[in-house]
Design a protein around this motif. Structure first.
Motif, PDB file in Angstrom:
ATOM      1  N   LEU A  45       0.829  -1.208   0.000  1.00 47.14           N
ATOM      2  CA  LEU A  45       0.000   0.000   0.000  1.00 47.14           C
ATOM      3  C   LEU A  45       0.861   1.255   0.000  1.00 47.14           C
ATOM      4  O   LEU A  45       0.575   2.219  -0.720  1.00 47.14           O
ATOM      5  N   GLU A  46       1.920   1.259   0.782  1.00 45.51           N
ATOM      6  CA  GLU A  46       2.776   2.450   0.843  1.00 45.51           C
ATOM      7  C   GLU A  46       3.393   2.752  -0.512  1.00 45.51           C
ATOM      8  O   GLU A  46       3.524   3.906  -0.902  1.00 45.51           O
ATOM      9  N   GLY A  47       3.763   1.711  -1.261  1.00 49.05           N
ATOM     10  CA  GLY A  47       4.306   1.917  -2.602  1.00 49.05           C
ATOM     11  C   GLY A  47       3.301   2.593  -3.516  1.00 49.05           C
ATOM     12  O   GLY A  47       3.655   3.474  -4.304  1.00 49.05           O
ATOM     13  N   LEU A  57       0.779   4.537  -2.479  1.00 48.41           N
ATOM     14  CA  LEU A  57       0.585   5.898  -1.975  1.00 48.41           C
ATOM     15  C   LEU A  57       1.726   6.822  -2.385  1.00 48.41           C
ATOM     16  O   LEU A  57       1.509   8.007  -2.644  1.00 48.41           O
ATOM     17  N   ILE A  58       2.939   6.289  -2.482  1.00 48.32           N
ATOM     18  CA  ILE A  58       4.060   7.084  -2.986  1.00 48.32           C
ATOM     19  C   ILE A  58       3.758   7.558  -4.395  1.00 48.32           C
ATOM     20  O   ILE A  58       3.914   8.727  -4.734  1.00 48.32           O
ATOM     21  N   ARG A  59       3.293   6.631  -5.238  1.00 53.22           N
ATOM     22  CA  ARG A  59       3.037   6.962  -6.646  1.00 53.22           C
ATOM     23  C   ARG A  59       1.888   7.936  -6.832  1.00 53.22           C
ATOM     24  O   ARG A  59       1.760   8.554  -7.892  1.00 53.22           O
ATOM     25  N   LEU A  60       1.061   8.125  -5.826  1.00 53.12           N
ATOM     26  CA  LEU A  60      -0.025   9.103  -5.922  1.00 53.12           C
ATOM     27  C   LEU A  60       0.468  10.524  -5.707  1.00 53.12           C
ATOM     28  O   LEU A  60      -0.250  11.481  -6.013  1.00 53.12           O
ATOM     29  N   HIS A  61       1.682  10.694  -5.200  1.00 52.58           N
ATOM     30  CA  HIS A  61       2.248  12.027  -5.010  1.00 52.58           C
ATOM     31  C   HIS A  61       2.815  12.543  -6.329  1.00 52.58           C
ATOM     32  O   HIS A  61       3.535  11.812  -7.028  1.00 52.58           O
ATOM     33  N   ARG A  62       2.489  13.791  -6.652  1.00 52.57           N
ATOM     34  CA  ARG A  62       2.974  14.408  -7.890  1.00 52.57           C
ATOM     35  C   ARG A  62       4.499  14.329  -7.949  1.00 52.57           C
ATOM     36  O   ARG A  62       5.176  14.655  -6.993  1.00 52.57           O
ATOM     37  N   GLY A  63       5.002  13.860  -9.065  1.00 54.08           N
ATOM     38  CA  GLY A  63       6.436  13.726  -9.260  1.00 54.08           C
ATOM     39  C   GLY A  63       6.989  12.375  -8.842  1.00 54.08           C
ATOM     40  O   GLY A  63       8.160  12.093  -9.074  1.00 54.08           O
ATOM     41  N   SER A  64       6.171  11.539  -8.232  1.00 55.28           N
ATOM     42  CA  SER A  64       6.629  10.222  -7.764  1.00 55.28           C
ATOM     43  C   SER A  64       5.929   9.080  -8.486  1.00 55.28           C
ATOM     44  O   SER A  64       6.035   7.931  -8.065  1.00 55.28           O
ATOM     45  N   GLU A  65       5.240   9.385  -9.572  1.00 55.86           N
ATOM     46  CA  GLU A  65       4.407   8.394 -10.259  1.00 55.86           C
ATOM     47  C   GLU A  65       5.187   7.183 -10.767  1.00 55.86           C
ATOM     48  O   GLU A  65       4.640   6.093 -10.870  1.00 55.86           O
ATOM     49  N   THR A  66       6.452   7.350 -11.075  1.00 53.98           N
ATOM     50  CA  THR A  66       7.228   6.249 -11.645  1.00 53.98           C
ATOM     51  C   THR A  66       8.107   5.543 -10.618  1.00 53.98           C
ATOM     52  O   THR A  66       8.814   4.600 -10.967  1.00 53.98           O
ATOM     53  N   LYS A  67       8.066   5.972  -9.371  1.00 54.99           N
ATOM     54  CA  LYS A  67       8.904   5.353  -8.341  1.00 54.99           C
ATOM     55  C   LYS A  67       8.419   3.948  -8.032  1.00 54.99           C
ATOM     56  O   LYS A  67       7.230   3.693  -7.941  1.00 54.99           O
ATOM     57  N   ARG A  68       9.350   3.033  -7.855  1.00 56.53           N
ATOM     58  CA  ARG A  68       9.047   1.642  -7.534  1.00 56.53           C
ATOM     59  C   ARG A  68       9.941   1.182  -6.379  1.00 56.53           C
ATOM     60  O   ARG A  68      10.848   0.383  -6.553  1.00 56.53           O
ATOM     61  N   PRO A  69       9.705   1.698  -5.173  1.00 52.40           N
ATOM     62  CA  PRO A  69      10.569   1.317  -4.058  1.00 52.40           C
ATOM     63  C   PRO A  69      10.372  -0.147  -3.666  1.00 52.40           C
ATOM     64  O   PRO A  69       9.318  -0.725  -3.905  1.00 52.40           O
ATOM     65  N   GLN A  70      11.397  -0.726  -3.084  1.00 56.19           N
ATOM     66  CA  GLN A  70      11.268  -2.051  -2.505  1.00 56.19           C
ATOM     67  C   GLN A  70      10.341  -1.935  -1.297  1.00 56.19           C
ATOM     68  O   GLN A  70      10.248  -0.881  -0.673  1.00 56.19           O
ATOM     69  N   GLU A  94      10.140   6.034   2.557  1.00 52.87           N
ATOM     70  CA  GLU A  94       9.975   6.968   1.435  1.00 52.87           C
ATOM     71  C   GLU A  94       8.646   7.700   1.537  1.00 52.87           C
ATOM     72  O   GLU A  94       8.574   8.914   1.326  1.00 52.87           O
ATOM     73  N   LEU A  95       7.580   6.982   1.866  1.00 50.70           N
ATOM     74  CA  LEU A  95       6.271   7.623   1.999  1.00 50.70           C
ATOM     75  C   LEU A  95       6.277   8.636   3.139  1.00 50.70           C
ATOM     76  O   LEU A  95       5.739   9.731   3.006  1.00 50.70           O
ATOM     77  N   GLN A  96       6.907   8.299   4.259  1.00 50.86           N
ATOM     78  CA  GLN A  96       6.944   9.228   5.385  1.00 50.86           C
ATOM     79  C   GLN A  96       7.783  10.463   5.063  1.00 50.86           C
ATOM     80  O   GLN A  96       7.551  11.528   5.628  1.00 50.86           O
ATOM     81  N   ARG A  97       8.709  10.362   4.130  1.00 55.71           N
ATOM     82  CA  ARG A  97       9.447  11.540   3.663  1.00 55.71           C
ATOM     83  C   ARG A  97       8.508  12.467   2.881  1.00 55.71           C
ATOM     84  O   ARG A  97       8.535  13.682   3.049  1.00 55.71           O
TER      85      ARG A  97
END
Length: 90
Positions: A20-22, A24-37, A44-47
């Motif tokens: 879920l956190e992954g 939610l990260i992608r829902l932030h503008r500019g983070s759409e392509t991020k694929r964190p482990q 990353e989400l808390q940042r």
């Protein structure tokens, strides 16, 4: 997100990838392509969203994200786009 067609049952099963956190990260503008482990996704989400914790309410999610965020992220995530189609949001 990863999906699996379950043809015999006539349904689609969709898993969040990595979690879920992954998403939610992608829902932030500019983070759409991020694929964190998955191990890095929470940090990353808390940042991006310092107030986030795992017990986030539906109201908090609604207040932070909208359909536009989902649609923007779905342009970079085929499985999220499939989910939005199943829900008739696109």
């Amino acid at each position: 997100m990863q999906s699996l067609e379950v043809m015999a049952k006539g349904m689609t099963v969709i898993w969040l990838r990595p979690n879920l956190e992954g998403l939610l990260i992608r829902l932030h503008r500019g983070s759409e392509t991020k694929r964190p482990q998955s191990k890095q996704a929470l940090a990353e989400l808390q940042r991006l969203w310092p107030q986030y914790d795992k017990s986030v309410s539906a109201f908090d999610l609604y207040a932070r994200f909208g359909l536009g965020d989902l649609l923007r992220a779905a342009r970079h995530d085929e499985q999220l786009e499939q989910l939005l189609q199943v829900l008739s949001l696109v």
